[in-house]
Design an enzyme around this catalytic site. Sequence first.
Site, PDB file in Angstrom:
ATOM      1  N   LEU A 125       0.992  -1.043  -0.131  1.00 44.62           N
ATOM      2  CA  LEU A 125       0.033  -0.023   0.014  1.00 44.62           C
ATOM      3  C   LEU A 125       0.702   1.349   0.038  1.00 44.62           C
ATOM      4  O   LEU A 125       1.944   1.265   0.851  1.00 44.62           O
ATOM      5  CB  LEU A 125      -1.010  -0.023   1.301  1.00 44.62           C
ATOM      6  CG  LEU A 125      -2.097  -0.869   1.366  1.00 44.62           C
ATOM      7  CD1 LEU A 125      -2.720  -0.576   2.606  1.00 44.62           C
ATOM      8  CD2 LEU A 125      -2.993  -0.481   0.291  1.00 44.62           C
TER       9      LEU A 125
ATOM     10  N   THR B   7       0.218   3.990   1.202  1.00 42.89           N
ATOM     11  CA  THR B   7       0.323   4.599   2.580  1.00 42.89           C
ATOM     12  C   THR B   7       0.755   3.912   3.791  1.00 42.89           C
ATOM     13  O   THR B   7       0.719   4.538   4.704  1.00 42.89           O
ATOM     14  CB  THR B   7      -1.557   4.858   2.875  1.00 42.89           C
ATOM     15  OG1 THR B   7      -1.910   3.531   2.962  1.00 42.89           O
ATOM     16  CG2 THR B   7      -2.023   5.971   1.630  1.00 42.89           C
ATOM     17  N   CYS B   8       1.335   2.894   3.370  1.00 39.78           N
ATOM     18  CA  CYS B   8       1.923   1.965   4.443  1.00 39.78           C
ATOM     19  C   CYS B   8       3.138   2.433   4.813  1.00 39.78           C
ATOM     20  O   CYS B   8       4.201   2.393   3.992  1.00 39.78           O
ATOM     21  CB  CYS B   8       1.671   0.442   4.018  1.00 39.78           C
ATOM     22  SG  CYS B   8       2.589  -0.903   4.979  1.00 39.78           S
ATOM     23  N   ASP B   9       3.588   2.562   5.954  1.00 33.42           N
ATOM     24  CA  ASP B   9       4.868   3.160   6.396  1.00 33.42           C
ATOM     25  C   ASP B   9       5.822   2.110   6.161  1.00 33.42           C
ATOM     26  O   ASP B   9       6.871   2.366   5.699  1.00 33.42           O
ATOM     27  CB  ASP B   9       4.960   3.463   7.925  1.00 33.42           C
ATOM     28  CG  ASP B   9       4.348   4.771   8.178  1.00 33.42           C
ATOM     29  OD1 ASP B   9       3.959   5.693   7.324  1.00 33.42           O
ATOM     30  OD2 ASP B   9       3.709   4.959   9.586  1.00 33.42           O
TER      31      ASP B   9
ATOM     32  N   ARG C 210       6.550   1.878   2.559  1.00 32.85           N
ATOM     33  CA  ARG C 210       7.464   2.842   1.995  1.00 32.85           C
ATOM     34  C   ARG C 210       8.741   2.661   2.478  1.00 32.85           C
ATOM     35  O   ARG C 210       9.738   3.084   1.607  1.00 32.85           O
ATOM     36  CB  ARG C 210       6.785   4.394   2.589  1.00 32.85           C
ATOM     37  CG  ARG C 210       5.656   4.762   1.920  1.00 32.85           C
ATOM     38  CD  ARG C 210       5.149   6.242   2.395  1.00 32.85           C
ATOM     39  NE  ARG C 210       4.776   6.408   3.801  1.00 32.85           N
ATOM     40  CZ  ARG C 210       3.764   6.849   4.299  1.00 32.85           C
ATOM     41  NH1 ARG C 210       3.022   7.484   3.377  1.00 32.85           N
ATOM     42  NH2 ARG C 210       3.484   6.739   5.373  1.00 32.85           N
TER      43      ARG C 210
END
Length: 109
Positions: free
Chosen positions: A6, A8-10, A13
């Site tokens: 995702l 938006t997933c830390d 990233r």
Amino acid sequence: MRFFGLKTCDTCRKALKSLAAAGHTPEVIDVRADGISPTDLEAIIAAFEDKAINRASTTWRGLSEAERLQEPAVLLAANPTLMKRPVIEKDGRWTIGWKADVQALYLGD
């Protein structure tokens, strides 16, 4: 190399940043925006079975008890954000998560 996660997933990233620094340019599949193809879903379930489900996720906590009892393939097809992330496929080998063993495999540490 294909990277399922995702945007938006830390953890995703961080993994992508580390992979890029190591010279990898994975094809990124955002499971929320792009979904998971039936073929890839089948391969992920074959590789990880119920470990592919992130039982600590907000999505999991929002499921009813009846929904939680469904097979992993059914759950992930209906709720791709339930997948533990990231899932990486390279040369037919699948990994899940971004722990030290997976990092060592892709980053050469």
